[in-house]
Design a protein around this motif. Structure first.
Motif, PDB file in Angstrom:
ATOM      1  N   MET A   1       0.788  -1.220   0.000  1.00  0.00           N
ATOM      2  CA  MET A   1       0.000   0.000   0.000  1.00  0.00           C
ATOM      3  C   MET A   1       0.824   1.275   0.000  1.00  0.00           C
ATOM      4  O   MET A   1       0.576   2.182  -0.804  1.00  0.00           O
ATOM      5  CB  MET A   1      -0.946   0.030   1.205  1.00  0.00           C
ATOM      6  CG  MET A   1      -1.856   1.260   1.209  1.00  0.00           C
ATOM      7  SD  MET A   1      -2.694   1.577   2.774  1.00  0.00           S
ATOM      8  CE  MET A   1      -1.361   2.275   3.747  1.00  0.00           C
ATOM      9  N   ASP A   2       1.813   1.400   0.901  1.00  0.00           N
ATOM     10  CA  ASP A   2       2.512   2.680   0.981  1.00  0.00           C
ATOM     11  C   ASP A   2       3.373   2.928  -0.246  1.00  0.00           C
ATOM     12  O   ASP A   2       3.645   4.073  -0.606  1.00  0.00           O
ATOM     13  CB  ASP A   2       3.315   2.801   2.276  1.00  0.00           C
ATOM     14  CG  ASP A   2       4.416   1.769   2.393  1.00  0.00           C
ATOM     15  OD1 ASP A   2       4.265   0.679   1.833  1.00  0.00           O
ATOM     16  OD2 ASP A   2       5.418   2.059   3.069  1.00  0.00           O
ATOM     17  N   ALA A   3       3.797   1.848  -0.938  1.00  0.00           N
ATOM     18  CA  ALA A   3       4.517   2.029  -2.197  1.00  0.00           C
ATOM     19  C   ALA A   3       3.591   2.575  -3.278  1.00  0.00           C
ATOM     20  O   ALA A   3       3.981   3.431  -4.078  1.00  0.00           O
ATOM     21  CB  ALA A   3       5.119   0.698  -2.639  1.00  0.00           C
ATOM     22  N   ILE A   4       2.355   2.094  -3.299  1.00  0.00           N
ATOM     23  CA  ILE A   4       1.376   2.584  -4.271  1.00  0.00           C
ATOM     24  C   ILE A   4       1.071   4.060  -4.011  1.00  0.00           C
ATOM     25  O   ILE A   4       0.990   4.871  -4.931  1.00  0.00           O
ATOM     26  CB  ILE A   4       0.081   1.752  -4.197  1.00  0.00           C
ATOM     27  CG1 ILE A   4       0.374   0.286  -4.521  1.00  0.00           C
ATOM     28  CG2 ILE A   4      -0.971   2.302  -5.155  1.00  0.00           C
ATOM     29  CD1 ILE A   4      -0.797  -0.641  -4.271  1.00  0.00           C
ATOM     30  N   ILE A   5       0.915   4.406  -2.739  1.00  0.00           N
ATOM     31  CA  ILE A   5       0.659   5.804  -2.370  1.00  0.00           C
ATOM     32  C   ILE A   5       1.806   6.695  -2.838  1.00  0.00           C
ATOM     33  O   ILE A   5       1.589   7.774  -3.403  1.00  0.00           O
ATOM     34  CB  ILE A   5       0.461   5.931  -0.852  1.00  0.00           C
ATOM     35  CG1 ILE A   5      -0.835   5.245  -0.428  1.00  0.00           C
ATOM     36  CG2 ILE A   5       0.446   7.401  -0.425  1.00  0.00           C
ATOM     37  CD1 ILE A   5      -1.005   5.134   1.071  1.00  0.00           C
TER      38      ILE A   5
ATOM     39  N   LEU B   1      -6.773   3.781  -1.262  1.00  0.00           N
ATOM     40  CA  LEU B   1      -7.692   2.977  -0.452  1.00  0.00           C
ATOM     41  C   LEU B   1      -8.950   2.595  -1.235  1.00  0.00           C
ATOM     42  O   LEU B   1      -9.521   1.522  -1.017  1.00  0.00           O
ATOM     43  CB  LEU B   1      -8.086   3.742   0.811  1.00  0.00           C
ATOM     44  CG  LEU B   1      -6.999   3.852   1.887  1.00  0.00           C
ATOM     45  CD1 LEU B   1      -7.452   4.807   2.986  1.00  0.00           C
ATOM     46  CD2 LEU B   1      -6.666   2.495   2.468  1.00  0.00           C
ATOM     47  N   ALA B   2      -9.351   3.454  -2.149  1.00  0.00           N
ATOM     48  CA  ALA B   2     -10.569   3.186  -2.916  1.00  0.00           C
ATOM     49  C   ALA B   2     -10.401   2.009  -3.873  1.00  0.00           C
ATOM     50  O   ALA B   2     -11.396   1.408  -4.293  1.00  0.00           O
ATOM     51  CB  ALA B   2     -10.968   4.433  -3.697  1.00  0.00           C
TER      52      ALA B   2
ATOM     53  N   GLN C   1     -12.666  -1.052   5.602  1.00  0.00           N
ATOM     54  CA  GLN C   1     -12.124  -0.730   6.927  1.00  0.00           C
ATOM     55  C   GLN C   1     -10.933   0.214   6.838  1.00  0.00           C
ATOM     56  O   GLN C   1     -10.640   0.939   7.783  1.00  0.00           O
ATOM     57  CB  GLN C   1     -11.708  -2.022   7.636  1.00  0.00           C
ATOM     58  CG  GLN C   1     -12.869  -2.912   8.040  1.00  0.00           C
ATOM     59  CD  GLN C   1     -12.393  -4.215   8.661  1.00  0.00           C
ATOM     60  OE1 GLN C   1     -11.513  -4.900   8.134  1.00  0.00           O
ATOM     61  NE2 GLN C   1     -12.975  -4.566   9.792  1.00  0.00           N
ATOM     62  N   GLY C   2     -10.261   0.189   5.690  1.00  0.00           N
ATOM     63  CA  GLY C   2      -9.106   1.059   5.528  1.00  0.00           C
ATOM     64  C   GLY C   2      -9.452   2.525   5.723  1.00  0.00           C
ATOM     65  O   GLY C   2      -8.686   3.286   6.319  1.00  0.00           O
ATOM     66  N   PHE C   3     -10.621   2.932   5.225  1.00  0.00           N
ATOM     67  CA  PHE C   3     -11.051   4.325   5.391  1.00  0.00           C
ATOM     68  C   PHE C   3     -11.295   4.654   6.864  1.00  0.00           C
ATOM     69  O   PHE C   3     -11.005   5.763   7.318  1.00  0.00           O
ATOM     70  CB  PHE C   3     -12.311   4.582   4.575  1.00  0.00           C
ATOM     71  CG  PHE C   3     -12.083   4.605   3.097  1.00  0.00           C
ATOM     72  CD1 PHE C   3     -11.579   5.730   2.469  1.00  0.00           C
ATOM     73  CD2 PHE C   3     -12.348   3.480   2.319  1.00  0.00           C
ATOM     74  CE1 PHE C   3     -11.371   5.763   1.101  1.00  0.00           C
ATOM     75  CE2 PHE C   3     -12.135   3.500   0.951  1.00  0.00           C
ATOM     76  CZ  PHE C   3     -11.644   4.635   0.337  1.00  0.00           C
TER      77      PHE C   3
ATOM     78  N   VAL D   1      -2.942  -8.566   3.851  1.00  0.00           N
ATOM     79  CA  VAL D   1      -1.982  -7.554   4.293  1.00  0.00           C
ATOM     80  C   VAL D   1      -2.386  -6.185   3.752  1.00  0.00           C
ATOM     81  O   VAL D   1      -2.483  -5.981   2.542  1.00  0.00           O
ATOM     82  CB  VAL D   1      -0.563  -7.914   3.820  1.00  0.00           C
ATOM     83  CG1 VAL D   1       0.409  -6.790   4.166  1.00  0.00           C
ATOM     84  CG2 VAL D   1      -0.121  -9.226   4.445  1.00  0.00           C
ATOM     85  N   PHE D   2      -2.626  -5.252   4.660  1.00  0.00           N
ATOM     86  CA  PHE D   2      -2.965  -3.876   4.332  1.00  0.00           C
ATOM     87  C   PHE D   2      -1.680  -3.128   3.944  1.00  0.00           C
ATOM     88  O   PHE D   2      -1.614  -2.460   2.931  1.00  0.00           O
ATOM     89  CB  PHE D   2      -3.643  -3.242   5.536  1.00  0.00           C
ATOM     90  CG  PHE D   2      -4.228  -1.881   5.313  1.00  0.00           C
ATOM     91  CD1 PHE D   2      -4.978  -1.593   4.194  1.00  0.00           C
ATOM     92  CD2 PHE D   2      -4.033  -0.879   6.252  1.00  0.00           C
ATOM     93  CE1 PHE D   2      -5.531  -0.330   4.007  1.00  0.00           C
ATOM     94  CE2 PHE D   2      -4.583   0.376   6.079  1.00  0.00           C
ATOM     95  CZ  PHE D   2      -5.332   0.649   4.960  1.00  0.00           C
ATOM     96  N   TYR D   3      -0.655  -3.257   4.777  1.00  0.00           N
ATOM     97  CA  TYR D   3       0.662  -2.732   4.435  1.00  0.00           C
ATOM     98  C   TYR D   3       1.740  -3.390   5.293  1.00  0.00           C
ATOM     99  O   TYR D   3       1.480  -3.883   6.386  1.00  0.00           O
ATOM    100  CB  TYR D   3       0.737  -1.204   4.600  1.00  0.00           C
ATOM    101  CG  TYR D   3       0.647  -0.685   6.014  1.00  0.00           C
ATOM    102  CD1 TYR D   3       1.734  -0.732   6.876  1.00  0.00           C
ATOM    103  CD2 TYR D   3      -0.523  -0.118   6.491  1.00  0.00           C
ATOM    104  CE1 TYR D   3       1.651  -0.242   8.176  1.00  0.00           C
ATOM    105  CE2 TYR D   3      -0.614   0.376   7.780  1.00  0.00           C
ATOM    106  CZ  TYR D   3       0.480   0.300   8.618  1.00  0.00           C
ATOM    107  OH  TYR D   3       0.396   0.773   9.901  1.00  0.00           O
ATOM    108  N   LEU D   4       2.936  -3.406   4.748  1.00  0.00           N
ATOM    109  CA  LEU D   4       4.157  -3.744   5.469  1.00  0.00           C
ATOM    110  C   LEU D   4       5.113  -2.588   5.246  1.00  0.00           C
ATOM    111  O   LEU D   4       5.495  -2.308   4.104  1.00  0.00           O
ATOM    112  CB  LEU D   4       4.778  -5.047   4.959  1.00  0.00           C
ATOM    113  CG  LEU D   4       3.965  -6.329   5.142  1.00  0.00           C
ATOM    114  CD1 LEU D   4       4.676  -7.501   4.455  1.00  0.00           C
ATOM    115  CD2 LEU D   4       3.756  -6.640   6.622  1.00  0.00           C
ATOM    116  N   ALA D   5       5.471  -1.883   6.297  1.00  0.00           N
ATOM    117  CA  ALA D   5       6.358  -0.728   6.196  1.00  0.00           C
ATOM    118  C   ALA D   5       7.604  -0.988   7.030  1.00  0.00           C
ATOM    119  O   ALA D   5       7.521  -1.137   8.250  1.00  0.00           O
ATOM    120  CB  ALA D   5       5.647   0.534   6.675  1.00  0.00           C
TER     121      ALA D   5
END
Length: 306
Positions: free
Chosen positions: A145-149, A180-181, A243-245, A203-207
């Motif tokens: 996720m954070d890479a996509i962001i 997130l959308a 749930q992410g939102f 997995v939502f994110y791994l940072a």
């Protein structure tokens, strides 16, 4: 000797506008210095290598730029004993500076550099891809996720607008909401410090964090510090898209570890793999899509002027 690398593309060109003011202070104090303006990370690498090979036993290399320029410099340093790094942050995110407690006020940042005795060391991180290629990071490495962001933020049409308003964090907030959308969570496997393999669902994110924040001040690992000889792995697992939102405000406030779906682990090495390749980054720089990575800490590797 002070060596200034001035990024002319980050933060809307703020570094170029500020340098004449900094140069005036240097001349008033009769300090020896030289400088370069750089339009590319490739050129930044060439410059820092030139300084490291100059033979100067007290080379003080000052970056005027953002996290992307700092990352290029870190990956260009052939020998970390050959220079001390200073930073006057002028980018959008400035998370490396934030991790060092460096203000955006150029006068205060410069005063800190000039007063430094040059004996403060910090950790760095290193990520190794399946093909064996290695990349240094000062802030973080991300899987998912954070890479996509980060990619969306870097390519966003609204980036210049928020930079003009000095609201760099909003670039990443808007990119996060857009991500997130459309986010599709994945399953992954992780191995911490050579221990047993753990299986993670949705997995939502791994940072993988060397600093507390990334993305312009978003605390992905609230307990992380760059001087403990460890990395912090921030995880969000078992989360549905909607749930992410709901959880995103907790992440912005650094309160996610109070929720069951989130956790944070300090460690020396992390190996991660997934069945489907995931978009990855290091300090916001694209690392491509990867099915496996090894991430490790490089303790006390960099001397910084703080």
């Amino acid at each position: 000797m002070y060596y200034f690398l001035i990024s002319d593309h980050g933060g809307g060109g703020r570094a170029v506008r500020l340098f004449p003011k900094i140069e005036k202070i240097l001349k008033e104090r009769e300090l020896q210095y030289t400088y370069w303006k750089s339009s590319s990370n490739h050129r930044a690498v060439e410059i820092v290598q030139e300084v490291c090979n100059s033979g100067d036993s007290d080379a003080r290399f000052i970056v005027m730029g953002g996290d992307g320029t700092v990352n290029a410099v870190l990956n260009g340093i052939p020998d970390f004993t050959k220079l001390k790094l200073g930073l006057i942050p002028t980018g959008s995110g400035n998370d490396f500076a934030r991790g060092l407690g460096i203000t955006k006020n150029y006068k205060k940042a410069l005063a800190k550099i000039l007063a430094s005795d040059g004996d403060h060391k910090i950790d760095l991180g290193q990520v190794t891809k399946a093909d064996g290629s290695r990349h240094i990071f000062g802030i973080s490495c991300g899987f998912g996720m954070d890479a996509i962001i980060g990619r969306k933020a870097d390519e966003a049409s609204y980036k210049k607008f928020f930079n003009r308003l000095r609201m760099g964090k909003m670039i990443y907030v808007v990119a996060a909401l857009d991500t997130l959308a459309h986010l599709k969570c994945t399953d992954a496997r992780i191995r911490i410090d050579g221990g047993e393999t753990r299986y993670l669902k949705k997995v939502f994110y791994l940072a993988f964090m060397n600093c507390r924040t990334e993305g312009g001040g978003i605390p992905m690992a609230p307990a992380a510090t760059n001087a403990d000889g460890k990395l912090s792995l921030g995880m969000g697992v078992g989360i549905k898209r909607w749930q992410g939102f709901l959880f995103f405000p907790f992440i912005l406030l650094g309160l996610q570890n109070k929720l069951k779906a989130f956790s944070e682990i300090t460690c020396n090495t992390i190996e991660v793999s997934s069945d489907e390749p995931q978009i990855c980054h290091y300090d916001g720089e694209a690392l491509g899509e990867n099915s496996s990575l090894k991430v490790e800490v490089l303790p006390q590797r960099l001397t910084v002027l703080v």
